[in-house]
Design a protein around this motif. Sequence first.
Motif, PDB file in Angstrom:
ATOM      1  N   VAL A   1       0.845  -1.189   0.000  1.00 51.46           N
ATOM      2  CA  VAL A   1       0.000   0.000   0.000  1.00 51.46           C
ATOM      3  C   VAL A   1       0.886   1.246   0.000  1.00 51.46           C
ATOM      4  O   VAL A   1       1.801   1.382   0.813  1.00 51.46           O
ATOM      5  CB  VAL A   1      -0.941   0.018   1.223  1.00 51.46           C
ATOM      6  CG1 VAL A   1      -1.694   1.337   1.287  1.00 51.46           C
ATOM      7  CG2 VAL A   1      -1.922  -1.146   1.143  1.00 51.46           C
ATOM      8  N   LYS A   2       0.587   2.167  -0.916  1.00 50.01           N
ATOM      9  CA  LYS A   2       1.402   3.369  -1.073  1.00 50.01           C
ATOM     10  C   LYS A   2       0.653   4.592  -0.569  1.00 50.01           C
ATOM     11  O   LYS A   2      -0.554   4.735  -0.790  1.00 50.01           O
ATOM     12  CB  LYS A   2       1.777   3.565  -2.547  1.00 50.01           C
ATOM     13  CG  LYS A   2       2.533   2.386  -3.159  1.00 50.01           C
ATOM     14  CD  LYS A   2       2.694   2.570  -4.655  1.00 50.01           C
ATOM     15  CE  LYS A   2       3.350   1.376  -5.304  1.00 50.01           C
ATOM     16  NZ  LYS A   2       3.418   1.514  -6.787  1.00 50.01           N
TER      17      LYS A   2
ATOM     18  N   GLY B   1      -3.406   2.289  -8.120  1.00 53.00           N
ATOM     19  CA  GLY B   1      -3.264   1.794  -9.488  1.00 53.00           C
ATOM     20  C   GLY B   1      -2.388   2.651 -10.377  1.00 53.00           C
ATOM     21  O   GLY B   1      -1.780   2.143 -11.331  1.00 53.00           O
ATOM     22  N   ASP B   2      -2.327   3.974 -10.098  1.00 55.41           N
ATOM     23  CA  ASP B   2      -1.515   4.847 -10.964  1.00 55.41           C
ATOM     24  C   ASP B   2      -0.699   5.810 -10.115  1.00 55.41           C
ATOM     25  O   ASP B   2      -0.632   6.999 -10.397  1.00 55.41           O
ATOM     26  CB  ASP B   2      -2.385   5.573 -11.979  1.00 55.41           C
ATOM     27  CG  ASP B   2      -3.549   6.334 -11.340  1.00 55.41           C
ATOM     28  OD1 ASP B   2      -3.539   6.511 -10.099  1.00 55.41           O
ATOM     29  OD2 ASP B   2      -4.458   6.748 -12.077  1.00 55.41           O
ATOM     30  N   PHE B   3      -0.083   5.278  -9.083  1.00 60.64           N
ATOM     31  CA  PHE B   3       0.636   6.074  -8.088  1.00 60.64           C
ATOM     32  C   PHE B   3       1.726   6.945  -8.696  1.00 60.64           C
ATOM     33  O   PHE B   3       1.972   8.058  -8.248  1.00 60.64           O
ATOM     34  CB  PHE B   3       1.240   5.144  -7.027  1.00 60.64           C
ATOM     35  CG  PHE B   3       1.754   5.857  -5.800  1.00 60.64           C
ATOM     36  CD1 PHE B   3       0.899   6.199  -4.768  1.00 60.64           C
ATOM     37  CD2 PHE B   3       3.093   6.189  -5.678  1.00 60.64           C
ATOM     38  CE1 PHE B   3       1.359   6.852  -3.635  1.00 60.64           C
ATOM     39  CE2 PHE B   3       3.575   6.849  -4.549  1.00 60.64           C
ATOM     40  CZ  PHE B   3       2.697   7.182  -3.523  1.00 60.64           C
TER      41      PHE B   3
ATOM     42  N   ILE C   1      -8.324   4.469   0.539  1.00 60.23           N
ATOM     43  CA  ILE C   1      -7.351   5.544   0.396  1.00 60.23           C
ATOM     44  C   ILE C   1      -7.501   6.179  -0.988  1.00 60.23           C
ATOM     45  O   ILE C   1      -7.544   5.473  -2.005  1.00 60.23           O
ATOM     46  CB  ILE C   1      -5.909   5.029   0.545  1.00 60.23           C
ATOM     47  CG1 ILE C   1      -5.742   4.248   1.844  1.00 60.23           C
ATOM     48  CG2 ILE C   1      -4.921   6.189   0.495  1.00 60.23           C
ATOM     49  CD1 ILE C   1      -4.402   3.549   1.948  1.00 60.23           C
ATOM     50  N   MET C   2      -7.563   7.494  -1.003  1.00 56.28           N
ATOM     51  CA  MET C   2      -7.574   8.231  -2.262  1.00 56.28           C
ATOM     52  C   MET C   2      -6.542   9.349  -2.196  1.00 56.28           C
ATOM     53  O   MET C   2      -6.149   9.787  -1.111  1.00 56.28           O
ATOM     54  CB  MET C   2      -8.959   8.843  -2.525  1.00 56.28           C
ATOM     55  CG  MET C   2     -10.067   7.840  -2.757  1.00 56.28           C
ATOM     56  SD  MET C   2     -11.626   8.643  -3.288  1.00 56.28           S
ATOM     57  CE  MET C   2     -12.121   9.457  -1.773  1.00 56.28           C
ATOM     58  N   GLY C   3      -6.106   9.824  -3.352  1.00 59.49           N
ATOM     59  CA  GLY C   3      -5.348  11.055  -3.392  1.00 59.49           C
ATOM     60  C   GLY C   3      -6.311  12.213  -3.215  1.00 59.49           C
ATOM     61  O   GLY C   3      -7.478  12.137  -3.630  1.00 59.49           O
TER      62      GLY C   3
ATOM     63  N   PRO D   1       0.229  25.247  -8.869  1.00 55.13           N
ATOM     64  CA  PRO D   1       0.950  25.577 -10.102  1.00 55.13           C
ATOM     65  C   PRO D   1       1.291  24.349 -10.946  1.00 55.13           C
ATOM     66  O   PRO D   1       1.787  24.492 -12.067  1.00 55.13           O
ATOM     67  CB  PRO D   1       2.223  26.268  -9.611  1.00 55.13           C
ATOM     68  CG  PRO D   1       2.448  25.720  -8.252  1.00 55.13           C
ATOM     69  CD  PRO D   1       1.075  25.476  -7.684  1.00 55.13           C
ATOM     70  N   ASN D   2       1.046  23.163 -10.410  1.00 53.45           N
ATOM     71  CA  ASN D   2       1.293  21.919 -11.160  1.00 53.45           C
ATOM     72  C   ASN D   2      -0.049  21.246 -11.431  1.00 53.45           C
ATOM     73  O   ASN D   2      -0.327  20.144 -10.957  1.00 53.45           O
ATOM     74  CB  ASN D   2       2.229  20.995 -10.383  1.00 53.45           C
ATOM     75  CG  ASN D   2       3.647  21.507 -10.323  1.00 53.45           C
ATOM     76  OD1 ASN D   2       4.424  21.339 -11.256  1.00 53.45           O
ATOM     77  ND2 ASN D   2       3.987  22.179  -9.219  1.00 53.45           N
ATOM     78  N   TRP D   3      -0.872  21.942 -12.207  1.00 54.85           N
ATOM     79  CA  TRP D   3      -2.250  21.532 -12.442  1.00 54.85           C
ATOM     80  C   TRP D   3      -2.331  20.076 -12.907  1.00 54.85           C
ATOM     81  O   TRP D   3      -1.632  19.662 -13.840  1.00 54.85           O
ATOM     82  CB  TRP D   3      -2.887  22.434 -13.499  1.00 54.85           C
ATOM     83  CG  TRP D   3      -4.341  22.135 -13.726  1.00 54.85           C
ATOM     84  CD1 TRP D   3      -5.406  22.720 -13.109  1.00 54.85           C
ATOM     85  CD2 TRP D   3      -4.895  21.166 -14.629  1.00 54.85           C
ATOM     86  NE1 TRP D   3      -6.586  22.184 -13.562  1.00 54.85           N
ATOM     87  CE2 TRP D   3      -6.301  21.222 -14.495  1.00 54.85           C
ATOM     88  CE3 TRP D   3      -4.334  20.240 -15.517  1.00 54.85           C
ATOM     89  CZ2 TRP D   3      -7.164  20.398 -15.232  1.00 54.85           C
ATOM     90  CZ3 TRP D   3      -5.179  19.420 -16.241  1.00 54.85           C
ATOM     91  CH2 TRP D   3      -6.583  19.512 -16.102  1.00 54.85           C
ATOM     92  N   GLY D   4      -3.197  19.327 -12.234  1.00 58.64           N
ATOM     93  CA  GLY D   4      -3.511  17.978 -12.687  1.00 58.64           C
ATOM     94  C   GLY D   4      -2.449  16.936 -12.443  1.00 58.64           C
ATOM     95  O   GLY D   4      -2.579  15.805 -12.920  1.00 58.64           O
ATOM     96  N   ASN D   5      -1.386  17.266 -11.701  1.00 62.29           N
ATOM     97  CA  ASN D   5      -0.331  16.297 -11.413  1.00 62.29           C
ATOM     98  C   ASN D   5      -0.615  15.627 -10.073  1.00 62.29           C
ATOM     99  O   ASN D   5      -0.389  16.216  -9.010  1.00 62.29           O
ATOM    100  CB  ASN D   5       1.027  16.984 -11.382  1.00 62.29           C
ATOM    101  CG  ASN D   5       2.179  16.011 -11.230  1.00 62.29           C
ATOM    102  OD1 ASN D   5       2.017  14.898 -10.718  1.00 62.29           O
ATOM    103  ND2 ASN D   5       3.365  16.409 -11.660  1.00 62.29           N
ATOM    104  N   PRO D   6      -1.114  14.385 -10.073  1.00 63.04           N
ATOM    105  CA  PRO D   6      -1.533  13.728  -8.836  1.00 63.04           C
ATOM    106  C   PRO D   6      -0.407  13.494  -7.842  1.00 63.04           C
ATOM    107  O   PRO D   6      -0.679  13.286  -6.649  1.00 63.04           O
ATOM    108  CB  PRO D   6      -2.114  12.389  -9.322  1.00 63.04           C
ATOM    109  CG  PRO D   6      -2.436  12.593 -10.766  1.00 63.04           C
ATOM    110  CD  PRO D   6      -1.386  13.548 -11.257  1.00 63.04           C
TER     111      PRO D   6
END
Length: 252
Positions: free
Chosen positions: A23-24, A128-130, A202-204, A232-237
């Motif tokens: 788990v991350k 899934g897309d960490f 868990i979610m981001g 300033p880093n739009w959309g970067n999870p």
Amino acid sequence: MKRFLMISLILLVVLSISFGEDVKLRKGTWTHYVPYVTTPPKVDGDVSVSEYFLSPRYYVGLKGDVDYIPENWKGPDDLSVVYYMVWDKNYLYIGAIVKDDSIVQLATGENIWQGDHLELWFDTDLQGDFEDKANNKDDFQFGISPGDFDLLEPEVWVWTPPVLAEDVKKVQLAAKKIDGGYTLEFAIPWTLLKVKPEPNLIMGFAFSPSDTDTPGKLDQEMMMSSAPGSSPNWGNPTFWGNLILVDPLEKF
């Protein structure tokens, strides 16, 4: 006494949470612990501590929280937010008390980012897309506008991914003007996020208030975030924090 007991249970649950080695979690950023409730808050704009007493008290309003045009921030009275979060089987509930000495919102729909609003990001597939640095179909960007407390009503918008307007309308929302700012209270259906809520999910997550102070202006003049660096880093999870659903009574 009951409140003290329940808050103590929250702390015990948080301390007792353990995840497998696979788990991350995002490091160096906030983790929001969101407790389960059997009696949900009434979404009426009155953000009562008694309705959210199980929730930690979250706060963005420090200099280090300002991550977009920080020179425009004049202090906590200019913009700062206390907020609470709880969940049940149907909704994620958020109550926010916003300090804002100049409420300016002239836009509607997809353009509400040009006025006072809250922005929320959810990564519903964190495991899934960490490592992905670009948002995709499981990353949701919400805008919550208070309106202008005159002609424009409070409004919810989802910029990404594409969702049906009829599904967005299922978000419950209320706003009230208060001395020195406003409140926003809203409930997001789990069906909109396309996740099954359960303890230890868990979610981001990033909670980002945005400010416009110039009357008559359409512009985003400043932004802060629970995940500083994300604006300033739009959309970067990879810049977002963690959100973990907990049930205070699950282990007791």
